[in-house]
Scaffold this motif. Structure first.
Motif, PDB file in Angstrom:
ATOM      1  N   GLY A   1      45.503  53.994  35.568  1.00  0.00           N
ATOM      2  CA  GLY A   1      44.073  54.266  35.720  1.00  0.00           C
ATOM      3  C   GLY A   1      43.609  53.650  37.022  1.00  0.00           C
ATOM      4  O   GLY A   1      44.346  52.891  37.673  1.00  0.00           O
ATOM      5  N   GLY A   2      42.370  53.967  37.398  1.00  0.00           N
ATOM      6  CA  GLY A   2      41.880  53.418  38.653  1.00  0.00           C
ATOM      7  C   GLY A   2      40.373  53.232  38.663  1.00  0.00           C
ATOM      8  O   GLY A   2      39.639  53.859  37.896  1.00  0.00           O
ATOM      9  N   VAL A   3      39.936  52.331  39.528  1.00  0.00           N
ATOM     10  CA  VAL A   3      38.505  52.131  39.795  1.00  0.00           C
ATOM     11  C   VAL A   3      38.308  52.313  41.287  1.00  0.00           C
ATOM     12  O   VAL A   3      38.919  51.595  42.088  1.00  0.00           O
ATOM     13  N   PHE A   4      37.510  53.299  41.632  1.00  0.00           N
ATOM     14  CA  PHE A   4      37.214  53.576  43.038  1.00  0.00           C
ATOM     15  C   PHE A   4      35.762  53.167  43.277  1.00  0.00           C
ATOM     16  O   PHE A   4      34.916  53.366  42.399  1.00  0.00           O
ATOM     17  N   ALA A   5      35.477  52.651  44.455  1.00  0.00           N
ATOM     18  CA  ALA A   5      34.088  52.285  44.719  1.00  0.00           C
ATOM     19  C   ALA A   5      33.824  52.191  46.201  1.00  0.00           C
ATOM     20  O   ALA A   5      34.757  52.165  47.025  1.00  0.00           O
ATOM     21  N   LYS A   6      32.540  52.117  46.479  1.00  0.00           N
ATOM     22  CA  LYS A   6      32.134  51.876  47.856  1.00  0.00           C
ATOM     23  C   LYS A   6      32.695  50.505  48.266  1.00  0.00           C
ATOM     24  O   LYS A   6      32.769  49.585  47.438  1.00  0.00           O
ATOM     25  N   ALA A   7      33.049  50.398  49.553  1.00  0.00           N
ATOM     26  CA  ALA A   7      33.739  49.196  50.018  1.00  0.00           C
ATOM     27  C   ALA A   7      32.921  47.930  49.769  1.00  0.00           C
ATOM     28  O   ALA A   7      33.451  46.910  49.307  1.00  0.00           O
ATOM     29  N   ASP A   8      31.610  47.992  50.052  1.00  0.00           N
ATOM     30  CA  ASP A   8      30.822  46.756  49.905  1.00  0.00           C
ATOM     31  C   ASP A   8      30.784  46.291  48.446  1.00  0.00           C
ATOM     32  O   ASP A   8      30.706  45.100  48.163  1.00  0.00           O
ATOM     33  N   ILE A   9      30.862  47.239  47.527  1.00  0.00           N
ATOM     34  CA  ILE A   9      30.813  46.886  46.101  1.00  0.00           C
ATOM     35  C   ILE A   9      32.087  46.151  45.692  1.00  0.00           C
ATOM     36  O   ILE A   9      32.044  45.070  45.090  1.00  0.00           O
ATOM     37  N   ILE A  10      33.233  46.732  46.064  1.00  0.00           N
ATOM     38  CA  ILE A  10      34.505  46.084  45.707  1.00  0.00           C
ATOM     39  C   ILE A  10      34.638  44.747  46.441  1.00  0.00           C
ATOM     40  O   ILE A  10      35.124  43.759  45.881  1.00  0.00           O
ATOM     41  N   ASP A  11      34.167  44.723  47.667  1.00  0.00           N
ATOM     42  CA  ASP A  11      34.312  43.484  48.440  1.00  0.00           C
ATOM     43  C   ASP A  11      33.431  42.372  47.873  1.00  0.00           C
ATOM     44  O   ASP A  11      33.825  41.204  47.851  1.00  0.00           O
ATOM     45  N   ALA A  12      32.252  42.753  47.372  1.00  0.00           N
ATOM     46  CA  ALA A  12      31.389  41.732  46.746  1.00  0.00           C
ATOM     47  C   ALA A  12      32.083  41.170  45.499  1.00  0.00           C
ATOM     48  O   ALA A  12      32.074  39.959  45.252  1.00  0.00           O
ATOM     49  N   PHE A  13      32.726  42.038  44.745  1.00  0.00           N
ATOM     50  CA  PHE A  13      33.459  41.577  43.556  1.00  0.00           C
ATOM     51  C   PHE A  13      34.610  40.665  43.976  1.00  0.00           C
ATOM     52  O   PHE A  13      34.824  39.594  43.397  1.00  0.00           O
ATOM     53  N   GLY A  14      35.333  41.100  45.002  1.00  0.00           N
ATOM     54  CA  GLY A  14      36.498  40.352  45.468  1.00  0.00           C
ATOM     55  C   GLY A  14      36.153  38.956  45.985  1.00  0.00           C
ATOM     56  O   GLY A  14      36.985  38.057  45.956  1.00  0.00           O
ATOM     57  N   ARG A  15      34.907  38.794  46.423  1.00  0.00           N
ATOM     58  CA  ARG A  15      34.508  37.459  46.900  1.00  0.00           C
ATOM     59  C   ARG A  15      34.330  36.483  45.741  1.00  0.00           C
ATOM     60  O   ARG A  15      34.438  35.283  45.912  1.00  0.00           O
ATOM     61  N   SER A  16      34.068  37.035  44.541  1.00  0.00           N
ATOM     62  CA  SER A  16      33.825  36.105  43.437  1.00  0.00           C
ATOM     63  C   SER A  16      34.947  36.088  42.406  1.00  0.00           C
ATOM     64  O   SER A  16      35.006  35.208  41.557  1.00  0.00           O
ATOM     65  N   ALA A  17      35.833  37.050  42.475  1.00  0.00           N
ATOM     66  CA  ALA A  17      36.889  37.084  41.458  1.00  0.00           C
ATOM     67  C   ALA A  17      38.202  37.520  42.083  1.00  0.00           C
ATOM     68  O   ALA A  17      38.210  38.311  43.024  1.00  0.00           O
ATOM     69  N   ARG A  18      39.302  37.030  41.539  1.00  0.00           N
ATOM     70  CA  ARG A  18      40.578  37.600  41.989  1.00  0.00           C
ATOM     71  C   ARG A  18      41.026  38.580  40.923  1.00  0.00           C
ATOM     72  O   ARG A  18      40.573  38.533  39.767  1.00  0.00           O
ATOM     73  N   TYR A  19      41.880  39.490  41.317  1.00  0.00           N
ATOM     74  CA  TYR A  19      42.300  40.534  40.387  1.00  0.00           C
ATOM     75  C   TYR A  19      43.811  40.685  40.403  1.00  0.00           C
ATOM     76  O   TYR A  19      44.397  40.957  41.449  1.00  0.00           O
ATOM     77  N   PHE A  20      44.406  40.493  39.266  1.00  0.00           N
ATOM     78  CA  PHE A  20      45.826  40.817  39.110  1.00  0.00           C
ATOM     79  C   PHE A  20      45.996  41.479  37.758  1.00  0.00           C
ATOM     80  O   PHE A  20      45.595  40.935  36.734  1.00  0.00           O
ATOM     81  N   ASN A  21      46.554  42.677  37.777  1.00  0.00           N
ATOM     82  CA  ASN A  21      46.801  43.413  36.544  1.00  0.00           C
ATOM     83  C   ASN A  21      48.301  43.704  36.573  1.00  0.00           C
ATOM     84  O   ASN A  21      48.762  44.518  37.370  1.00  0.00           O
ATOM     85  N   THR A  22      49.042  43.024  35.726  1.00  0.00           N
ATOM     86  CA  THR A  22      50.509  43.024  35.833  1.00  0.00           C
ATOM     87  C   THR A  22      51.089  44.421  36.058  1.00  0.00           C
ATOM     88  O   THR A  22      51.929  44.628  36.915  1.00  0.00           O
ATOM     89  N   PHE A  23      50.621  45.381  35.250  1.00  0.00           N
ATOM     90  CA  PHE A  23      51.210  46.718  35.352  1.00  0.00           C
ATOM     91  C   PHE A  23      50.397  47.672  36.229  1.00  0.00           C
ATOM     92  O   PHE A  23      50.899  48.712  36.638  1.00  0.00           O
ATOM     93  N   GLY A  24      49.146  47.333  36.455  1.00  0.00           N
ATOM     94  CA  GLY A  24      48.280  48.240  37.207  1.00  0.00           C
ATOM     95  C   GLY A  24      48.744  48.359  38.654  1.00  0.00           C
ATOM     96  O   GLY A  24      48.811  47.365  39.370  1.00  0.00           O
TER      97      GLY A  24
END
Ligand SMILES: Cc1ncc(COP(=O)(O)O)c(C=O)c1O
Length: 443
Positions: free
Chosen positions: A296-319
């Motif tokens: 599956g996937g989550v697509f978004a505008k760059a500023d939206i994903i980047d704002a999330f990335g500034r506050s959280a890290r993301y690792f999904n073992t199989f994703g």
């Protein structure tokens, strides 16, 4: 049998109370399911089916009987498509790791996926299911808006996680909606006429206003862009524009849930939202992306994903693992090489025209609607004021199953036949379905 209750909240569910007529082998499988898997699982049909093999639009049962698949959007480019199977086998035999190592499969796949998106959508993150995609989208929307209020349609389904099931009203009253969730009537043009889109946008605005009045800051609206569990609403293309506007006016994000409509299903391009001429803030995908492989996937505008990335890290073992990405790439190859979007448009148009022709002589068919190879056929009591006929829908779904044709039903009243075959469906197969429906409804 330990499962004694029927399945009130799932359309077209098998009732274990009817197990008596089944073969000893089938009863044994039911007993093992109930004993080990428990009672939350449901089967389809008055008489469940046991498949052992699939190919293209056909599924084969243990006796070798072929069933025409007019239902499954997971194997969207056809069951066991050889090109997809080859990509899976090749990469599985070479390497499978995860996103914490440098890898180009994920990048090549991302590049190709992003070219199908509007220019504004510049980032993609990978998950394993549609539920996970919607769950991640909620976290992202919460981070970006600082809110938590969610608006969905009355019979929406967005997934199984704790957060997402709280805004999936189709799961029924046993799964409570969150206090931060508001529901709105879907854009039902059969009942609301030409005003359906405007009425829908107005309801969305009112729902966001209601959240605010209760001190809940809006985060997002989730729209399945073909409204599959609400009863299939596609027309008129463009009605989502006002919804996006109302959403942004409320300070919330527009999430296009493309788990159903995405990857060419509507025959009008790759994405259901694009048919409406809108650019979502976030797009979520699942099922058809891997033709049966969990990606599956989550697509978004760059500023939206980047704002999330500034506050959280993301690792999904199989994703986003290399095998999944090679599978996803192969699915895109097939969509392109076999011109499946055109096929969805042409064959879907042929099927819809055939159903509309049937409707002229069958008063129980109140409405035929949809786009591409996602068609809803609403059954109503003849000569009534559009009174839903769930009993007839259930009879037709099960009679078709007995003729080895697979469809299901949808909508809040379970009276809308859900016609959603793999995208490799052909006109000959449409004729098989139309012939059977003609015999059952007009005979
Ligand atoms: C519109 C929509 N969103 C999300 C989901 C959840 O996807 P999954 O079952 O892959 O978690 C579904 C599944 O049917 C769906 O139809």
């Amino acid at each position: 049998m330990t499962e004694t209750k029927t399945a009130p909240m799932m359309v077209n569910a098998f009732d274990p109370a009817n197990a008596n007529g089944l073969s000893a082998a089938e009863q044994s499988i039911l007993e093992r399911r109930a004993r080990m898997l428990g009672s939350a699982y449901r089967l389809f049909y008055r008489r469940p089916v046991h498949f052992v093999r699939g190919e293209g639009v056909w599924l084969y049962d243990a006796d070798g009987e072929a069933y025409l698949d007019v239902y499954n959007n997971v194997a969207s480019v056809g069951h066991c498509h050889p090109h997809v199977v080859a990509a899976l086998s090749r990469q599985a035999a070479t390497l499978n790791t995860h996103t914490r190592y440098l890898d180009e499969s994920i990048l090549n796949y991302s590049e190709r996926l992003l070219t199908t998106m509007p220019d504004e959508i510049g980032r993609v993150m990978f998950t394993c299911t549609g539920s996970e995609s919607n769950d991640l989208a909620f976290r992202i929307a919460q981070t970006v808006t600082g809110g938590e209020g969610i608006v969905v349609t009355e019979t929406a389904y967005h997934g199984v996680t704790n957060a997402v099931s709280a805004f999936s009203p189709s799961l029924g009253p046993g799964v409570p909606l969150g206090g931060h969730v508001r529901t709105v009537a879907p854009p039902d043009h059969y009942r609301f006429g030409g005003n359906a889109g405007a009425k829908f946008a107005e309801s969305v605005g009112a729902a966001f206003a209601d959240l605010k009045r209760h001190g809940i800051k809006p985060a997002a609206i989730y729209c399945d862009t073909i409204f599959s569990s609400d009863g299939v609403f596609a027309e008129p293309a463009g009605f989502l524009r006002d919804v996006v506007e109302a959403t942004h006016a409320a300070g919330a994000l527009f999430v296009a849930d493309e788990v159903q409509a995405g990857f060419g299903r509507t025959g009008a391009g790759m994405w259901g939202f694009a048919r409406h001429g809108v650019v979502p803030d976030i797009v979520t995908t699942g099922k058809p992306m891997g033709n049966g492989h969990p990606i599956g996937g989550v697509f978004a505008k760059a500023d939206i994903i980047d704002a999330f990335g500034r506050s959280a890290r993301y690792f999904n073992t199989f994703g986003g693992n290399p095998v999944s990405c090679e599978v996803g790439m192969a699915v895109l190859d097939v969509i392109e090489n076999e011109k499946l979007i055109d096929n969805a448009r042409d064959v879907g148009g042929y099927l819809k025209a055939g159903l509309e022709a049937l409707a002229t002589s069958v008063p129980a068919i109140g409405d035929v609607r949809g786009s591409g190879l996602f068609i809803g056929v609403e059954l109503v009591k003849p000569h009534s004021d559009k009174v839903p006929d769930a009993e007839l829908a259930s009879r037709i779904v099960n009679d078709l199953r007995d003729r080895r044709i697979l469809i299901s039903a949808t909508g809040p009243h379970a009276n809308v036949l859900k016609v959603r075959p793999p995208l490799v469906f052909g006109k000959g197969e449409c004729d098989i379905l139309l012939g059977a429906l003609t015999e059952l409804l007009a005979g």
